[in-house]
Design a protein around this motif. Structure first.
Motif, PDB file in Angstrom:
ATOM      1  N   ARG A 117      15.534 -12.033   6.084  1.00 31.95           N
ATOM      2  CA  ARG A 117      15.777 -11.600   7.449  1.00 31.95           C
ATOM      3  C   ARG A 117      14.496 -11.121   8.131  1.00 31.95           C
ATOM      4  NH1 ARG A 117      21.377  -8.021   6.917  1.00 31.95           N
ATOM      5  NH2 ARG A 117      22.734  -9.739   6.211  1.00 31.95           N
ATOM      6  N   GLN A 118      13.554 -10.592   7.353  1.00 29.85           N
ATOM      7  CA  GLN A 118      12.296 -10.085   7.903  1.00 29.85           C
ATOM      8  C   GLN A 118      11.121 -10.635   7.098  1.00 29.85           C
ATOM      9  OE1 GLN A 118      13.675  -5.856   7.540  1.00 29.85           O
ATOM     10  NE2 GLN A 118      12.985  -5.722   9.669  1.00 29.85           N
ATOM     11  N   PRO A 119      10.883 -11.921   7.134  1.00 24.29           N
ATOM     12  CA  PRO A 119       9.841 -12.506   6.277  1.00 24.29           C
ATOM     13  C   PRO A 119       8.431 -12.049   6.629  1.00 24.29           C
ATOM     14  CG  PRO A 119      10.686 -14.128   7.829  1.00 24.29           C
ATOM     15  CD  PRO A 119      11.572 -12.945   7.944  1.00 24.29           C
ATOM     16  N   MET A 120       8.160 -11.770   7.908  1.00 32.71           N
ATOM     17  CA  MET A 120       6.803 -11.421   8.303  1.00 32.71           C
ATOM     18  C   MET A 120       6.375 -10.038   7.818  1.00 32.71           C
ATOM     19  SD  MET A 120       5.587 -14.053   9.549  1.00 32.71           S
ATOM     20  CE  MET A 120       4.024 -13.322  10.021  1.00 32.71           C
ATOM     21  N   ARG A 121       7.328  -9.147   7.601  1.00 37.03           N
ATOM     22  CA  ARG A 121       6.938  -7.813   7.153  1.00 37.03           C
ATOM     23  C   ARG A 121       6.357  -7.848   5.743  1.00 37.03           C
ATOM     24  NH1 ARG A 121      11.839  -3.899   5.093  1.00 37.03           N
ATOM     25  NH2 ARG A 121      12.340  -5.086   3.224  1.00 37.03           N
ATOM     26  N   TYR A 122       6.634  -8.934   4.997  1.00 40.90           N
ATOM     27  CA  TYR A 122       6.114  -9.059   3.637  1.00 40.90           C
ATOM     28  C   TYR A 122       4.589  -9.124   3.641  1.00 40.90           C
ATOM     29  CZ  TYR A 122       6.426 -10.378  -1.312  1.00 40.90           C
ATOM     30  OH  TYR A 122       6.339 -10.403  -2.681  1.00 40.90           O
ATOM     31  N   ASN A 123       4.025  -9.459   4.780  1.00 39.73           N
ATOM     32  CA  ASN A 123       2.567  -9.525   4.891  1.00 39.73           C
ATOM     33  C   ASN A 123       1.932  -8.149   4.960  1.00 39.73           C
ATOM     34  OD1 ASN A 123       0.089 -11.022   5.228  1.00 39.73           O
ATOM     35  ND2 ASN A 123       0.098 -10.387   7.372  1.00 39.73           N
ATOM     36  N   ARG A 124       2.695  -7.122   5.330  1.00 39.45           N
ATOM     37  CA  ARG A 124       2.171  -5.758   5.431  1.00 39.45           C
ATOM     38  C   ARG A 124       2.483  -5.019   4.142  1.00 39.45           C
ATOM     39  NH1 ARG A 124       2.601  -2.513  10.895  1.00 39.45           N
ATOM     40  NH2 ARG A 124       0.588  -1.860  10.076  1.00 39.45           N
ATOM     41  N   ARG A 125       1.433  -4.656   3.417  1.00 35.68           N
ATOM     42  CA  ARG A 125       1.613  -4.054   2.107  1.00 35.68           C
ATOM     43  C   ARG A 125       1.232  -2.570   2.115  1.00 35.68           C
ATOM     44  NH1 ARG A 125       5.093  -7.092   1.073  1.00 35.68           N
ATOM     45  NH2 ARG A 125       5.340  -5.507  -0.573  1.00 35.68           N
ATOM     46  N   ASP A 126       1.793  -1.840   1.166  1.00 37.31           N
ATOM     47  CA  ASP A 126       1.423  -0.445   0.926  1.00 37.31           C
ATOM     48  C   ASP A 126       0.292  -0.449  -0.105  1.00 37.31           C
ATOM     49  OD1 ASP A 126       1.175   2.214   0.391  1.00 37.31           O
ATOM     50  OD2 ASP A 126       3.143   2.448  -0.543  1.00 37.31           O
ATOM     51  N   HIS A 127      -0.908  -0.301   0.368  1.00 37.21           N
ATOM     52  CA  HIS A 127      -2.095  -0.413  -0.497  1.00 37.21           C
ATOM     53  C   HIS A 127      -2.622   0.942  -0.952  1.00 37.21           C
ATOM     54  CE1 HIS A 127      -6.365  -1.941  -1.293  1.00 37.21           C
ATOM     55  NE2 HIS A 127      -5.589  -2.714  -2.019  1.00 37.21           N
ATOM     56  N   ARG A 128      -1.853   2.013  -0.757  1.00 37.98           N
ATOM     57  CA  ARG A 128      -2.322   3.362  -1.074  1.00 37.98           C
ATOM     58  C   ARG A 128      -2.319   3.620  -2.587  1.00 37.98           C
ATOM     59  NH1 ARG A 128       1.792   6.984   1.364  1.00 37.98           N
ATOM     60  NH2 ARG A 128       3.064   5.464   0.263  1.00 37.98           N
ATOM     61  N   LYS A 129      -3.231   4.500  -3.022  1.00 38.25           N
ATOM     62  CA  LYS A 129      -3.267   4.985  -4.404  1.00 38.25           C
ATOM     63  C   LYS A 129      -3.423   6.493  -4.333  1.00 38.25           C
ATOM     64  CE  LYS A 129      -5.250   0.667  -4.656  1.00 38.25           C
ATOM     65  NZ  LYS A 129      -5.889  -0.061  -3.538  1.00 38.25           N
ATOM     66  N   LEU A 130      -2.340   7.222  -4.530  1.00 32.04           N
ATOM     67  CA  LEU A 130      -2.335   8.661  -4.292  1.00 32.04           C
ATOM     68  C   LEU A 130      -1.419   9.354  -5.292  1.00 32.04           C
ATOM     69  CD1 LEU A 130      -2.967  11.156  -2.407  1.00 32.04           C
ATOM     70  CD2 LEU A 130      -0.875  10.540  -1.164  1.00 32.04           C
ATOM     71  N   LEU A 131      -1.900  10.427  -5.894  1.00 37.32           N
ATOM     72  CA  LEU A 131      -1.086  11.319  -6.720  1.00 37.32           C
ATOM     73  C   LEU A 131      -1.250  12.728  -6.179  1.00 37.32           C
ATOM     74  CD1 LEU A 131       0.598  12.051  -9.293  1.00 37.32           C
ATOM     75  CD2 LEU A 131      -1.599  12.359 -10.469  1.00 37.32           C
ATOM     76  N   VAL A 132      -0.134  13.406  -5.918  1.00 36.05           N
ATOM     77  CA  VAL A 132      -0.161  14.796  -5.472  1.00 36.05           C
ATOM     78  C   VAL A 132       0.771  15.609  -6.358  1.00 36.05           C
ATOM     79  CG1 VAL A 132      -0.012  16.368  -3.525  1.00 36.05           C
ATOM     80  CG2 VAL A 132      -0.428  13.945  -3.108  1.00 36.05           C
ATOM     81  N   VAL A 133       0.261  16.719  -6.881  1.00 34.56           N
ATOM     82  CA  VAL A 133       1.026  17.577  -7.788  1.00 34.56           C
ATOM     83  C   VAL A 133       1.190  18.951  -7.153  1.00 34.56           C
ATOM     84  CG1 VAL A 133       1.084  18.658 -10.056  1.00 34.56           C
ATOM     85  CG2 VAL A 133       0.182  16.327  -9.812  1.00 34.56           C
ATOM     86  N   ASP A 134       2.441  19.348  -6.917  1.00 36.39           N
ATOM     87  CA  ASP A 134       2.794  20.664  -6.376  1.00 36.39           C
ATOM     88  C   ASP A 134       2.117  20.956  -5.039  1.00 36.39           C
ATOM     89  OD1 ASP A 134       4.431  21.235  -8.522  1.00 36.39           O
ATOM     90  OD2 ASP A 134       2.871  22.254  -9.671  1.00 36.39           O
ATOM     91  N   GLY A 135       1.671  19.927  -4.325  1.00 34.70           N
ATOM     92  CA  GLY A 135       0.994  20.144  -3.056  1.00 34.70           C
ATOM     93  C   GLY A 135      -0.325  20.872  -3.194  1.00 34.70           C
ATOM     94  N   GLN A 136      -0.861  20.943  -4.413  1.00 35.25           N
ATOM     95  CA  GLN A 136      -2.074  21.724  -4.660  1.00 35.25           C
ATOM     96  C   GLN A 136      -3.226  20.897  -5.217  1.00 35.25           C
ATOM     97  OE1 GLN A 136      -0.896  24.916  -7.245  1.00 35.25           O
ATOM     98  NE2 GLN A 136       0.414  25.888  -5.708  1.00 35.25           N
ATOM     99  N   THR A 137      -2.921  19.819  -5.900  1.00 35.35           N
ATOM    100  CA  THR A 137      -3.946  18.952  -6.486  1.00 35.35           C
ATOM    101  C   THR A 137      -3.626  17.512  -6.122  1.00 35.35           C
ATOM    102  OG1 THR A 137      -4.228  20.456  -8.360  1.00 35.35           O
ATOM    103  CG2 THR A 137      -5.085  18.222  -8.607  1.00 35.35           C
ATOM    104  N   ALA A 138      -4.636  16.782  -5.676  1.00 31.26           N
ATOM    105  CA  ALA A 138      -4.412  15.394  -5.255  1.00 31.26           C
ATOM    106  C   ALA A 138      -5.519  14.499  -5.786  1.00 31.26           C
ATOM    107  CB  ALA A 138      -4.340  15.296  -3.732  1.00 31.26           C
ATOM    108  N   TYR A 139      -5.148  13.241  -6.020  1.00 33.95           N
ATOM    109  CA  TYR A 139      -6.082  12.206  -6.456  1.00 33.95           C
ATOM    110  C   TYR A 139      -5.961  11.035  -5.472  1.00 33.95           C
ATOM    111  CZ  TYR A 139      -6.036  14.625 -11.013  1.00 33.95           C
ATOM    112  OH  TYR A 139      -6.121  15.546 -12.027  1.00 33.95           O
ATOM    113  N   LEU A 140      -7.104  10.562  -4.975  1.00 30.44           N
ATOM    114  CA  LEU A 140      -7.100   9.471  -3.998  1.00 30.44           C
ATOM    115  C   LEU A 140      -8.349   8.620  -4.189  1.00 30.44           C
ATOM    116  CD1 LEU A 140      -6.000   8.121  -1.351  1.00 30.44           C
ATOM    117  CD2 LEU A 140      -7.369   9.794  -0.087  1.00 30.44           C
ATOM    118  N   GLY A 141      -8.181   7.300  -4.144  1.00 31.31           N
ATOM    119  CA  GLY A 141      -9.338   6.430  -4.281  1.00 31.31           C
ATOM    120  C   GLY A 141      -8.936   4.993  -4.509  1.00 31.31           C
ATOM    121  N   GLY A 142      -9.802   4.250  -5.185  1.00 28.41           N
ATOM    122  CA  GLY A 142      -9.606   2.828  -5.347  1.00 28.41           C
ATOM    123  C   GLY A 142      -8.889   2.400  -6.605  1.00 28.41           C
ATOM    124  N   PHE A 143      -8.762   3.289  -7.594  1.00 30.41           N
ATOM    125  CA  PHE A 143      -8.170   2.916  -8.865  1.00 30.41           C
ATOM    126  C   PHE A 143      -6.671   2.627  -8.743  1.00 30.41           C
ATOM    127  CE2 PHE A 143     -11.922   4.862 -10.843  1.00 30.41           C
ATOM    128  CZ  PHE A 143     -12.126   4.037 -11.943  1.00 30.41           C
TER     129      PHE A 143
END
Length: 376
Positions: A117-143
């Motif tokens: 029903r929405q084939p074009m949306r498949y082209n938009r991907r979630d490319h994020r890499k994020l870990l957040v623990v207790d809202g106090q420690t976060a990891y973000l980057g390319g891995f």
């Protein structure tokens, strides 16, 4: 879920509104094994909630360790959420492992599954890499989370990457951005002024569909000494190419560090299609030789830097959903600069004379790369 999400956002806003936030502390990771071990320790230490987003989350030797910790914390009653991209993690996280996660109480979402029903949306991907623990420690980057980034399991040809860990109000901002995306608002506006010198920028918001691209363009145009860029996929649009060329013409040290080894030959064709024009105008281009370079770092002068999930290409700047940490923190910028310098030592510079001596097939690949550049 909505009420819980609103309480989280209110909690972050209360952090923001109570005086001047402390500058966050940063730690960089250049090796996947060290990063994954640190992430596992942070998950083990969680007391309330763990939020994880990853374009690739593979249930292999690397991923299963983190998945086991996530399920263990969920069974203890913590709020554990995992957001993966349906395409990026499609084969790596099979149905059996998804069932195990949900059986353990982990909330799992798969972004943009295929729909007739929405084939074009498949082209938009979630490319994020994020870990957040207790809202106090976060990891973000390319891995990503897969064996290809592990020396232990993949060996000396593992991908070369960089990831940042940070804390405090900036981690709270990362959690709020995760929560907004989780609740179905991928174009939500980020929180502001959570740190004196750093912020996290999504590439698309309600007020600006190309926010990250605009931010990068402004920084390039304002550069006075150096522009150093590390990216595995270098396919800039015309406006950004122009900014790089103008900077080089006014005497700025412009260096592009990309990769010789690649997992996407068409993307490399598109990148190399612009080498000649850039080199002729004073831009220096280097290709990292030992293994696949996957870092996403931009440094402008001595006082501005970024690290995150976005590549310097059409897909990251105009199509996919990304997160980028932008900072004027001197300690972080110094670490990022050292990382780029070390990688430049293992890179070969592409010179104009050598580039002109390429064969006919290289020119044909350049043509294909230019034609496909907006879809890679």
């Amino acid at each position: 879920m909505k009420g819980h999400s609103e309480s989280i956002l209110q909690g972050q806003l209360s952090v923001i509104d109570t005086g001047e936030p402390l500058a966050p502390e940063f730690e960089l990771f250049n090796e996947g094994d060290e990063l994954y071990a640190a992430m596992a320790r942070s998950i083990q230490a969680a007391t309330q909630r763990v939020f994880l987003a990853s374009y690739i989350l593979a249930a292999d030797e690397v991923g299963t360790v983190l998945l086991d910790e996530l399920m263990r914390q969920s069974r203890r009653g913590l709020d554990v959420r995992v957001h993966v991209d349906a395409l990026g993690s499609g084969s790596g996280l099979p149905r059996r492992h998804r069932r195990l996660l949900r059986a353990a109480g982990v909330s799992l979402q798969r972004f943009h599954r295929w729909s007739w029903r929405q084939p074009m949306r498949y082209n938009r991907r979630d490319h994020r890499k994020l870990l957040v623990v207790d809202g106090q420690t976060a990891y973000l980057g390319g891995f990503n989370i897969h064996r290809e980034s592990s020396q232990r399991f993949y060996g000396p040809t593992r991908w070369r990457d960089v990831h940042a860990c940070f804390n405090g109000a900036l981690a709270a901002e990362a959690e709020a951005l995760f929560d907004t995306f989780w609740c179905g608002h991928p174009d939500g506006d980020p929180l502001r002024h959570t740190s004196r010198d750093s912020r996290i920028v999504p590439n698309t918001t309600r007020t600006c569909r190309i926010q990250l691209r605009c931010t990068i363009k402004d920084q390039l145009s304002a550069a006075s000494e150096t522009i150093w860029l590390a990216t595995p996929y270098f396919v800039p649009d015309r406006g950004l190419r122009r900014q790089l060329i103008l900077a080089a013409r006014r005497g700025i040290d412009v260096r592009i560090l990309t990769t010789e080894k690649t997992d996407s030959a068409p993307a490399q064709w598109a990148a190399r299609a612009f080498y000649g024009e850039l080199i002729e105008n004073g831009v220096r281009i280097f290709e990292y030789a030992p293994r696949l370079l996957h870092s996403k770092v931009l440094l402008v002068d001595d006082d501005w830097g970024s690290i995150g999930t976005a590549n310097f290409d059409y897909r990251s700047l105009f199509i996919n959903y990304e997160l980028t940490l932008i900072s004027k923190n001197s300690a972080l910028i110094s670490q990022l600069r050292n990382t780029v310098l070390n990688d430049l030592q293992d890179a070969a510079e592409i010179t104009g004379a050598a580039w002109k001596r390429r064969g006919l097939m290289s020119g044909i690949f350049d043509v294909f790369g230019r034609l496909l550049r907006k879809w890679l």
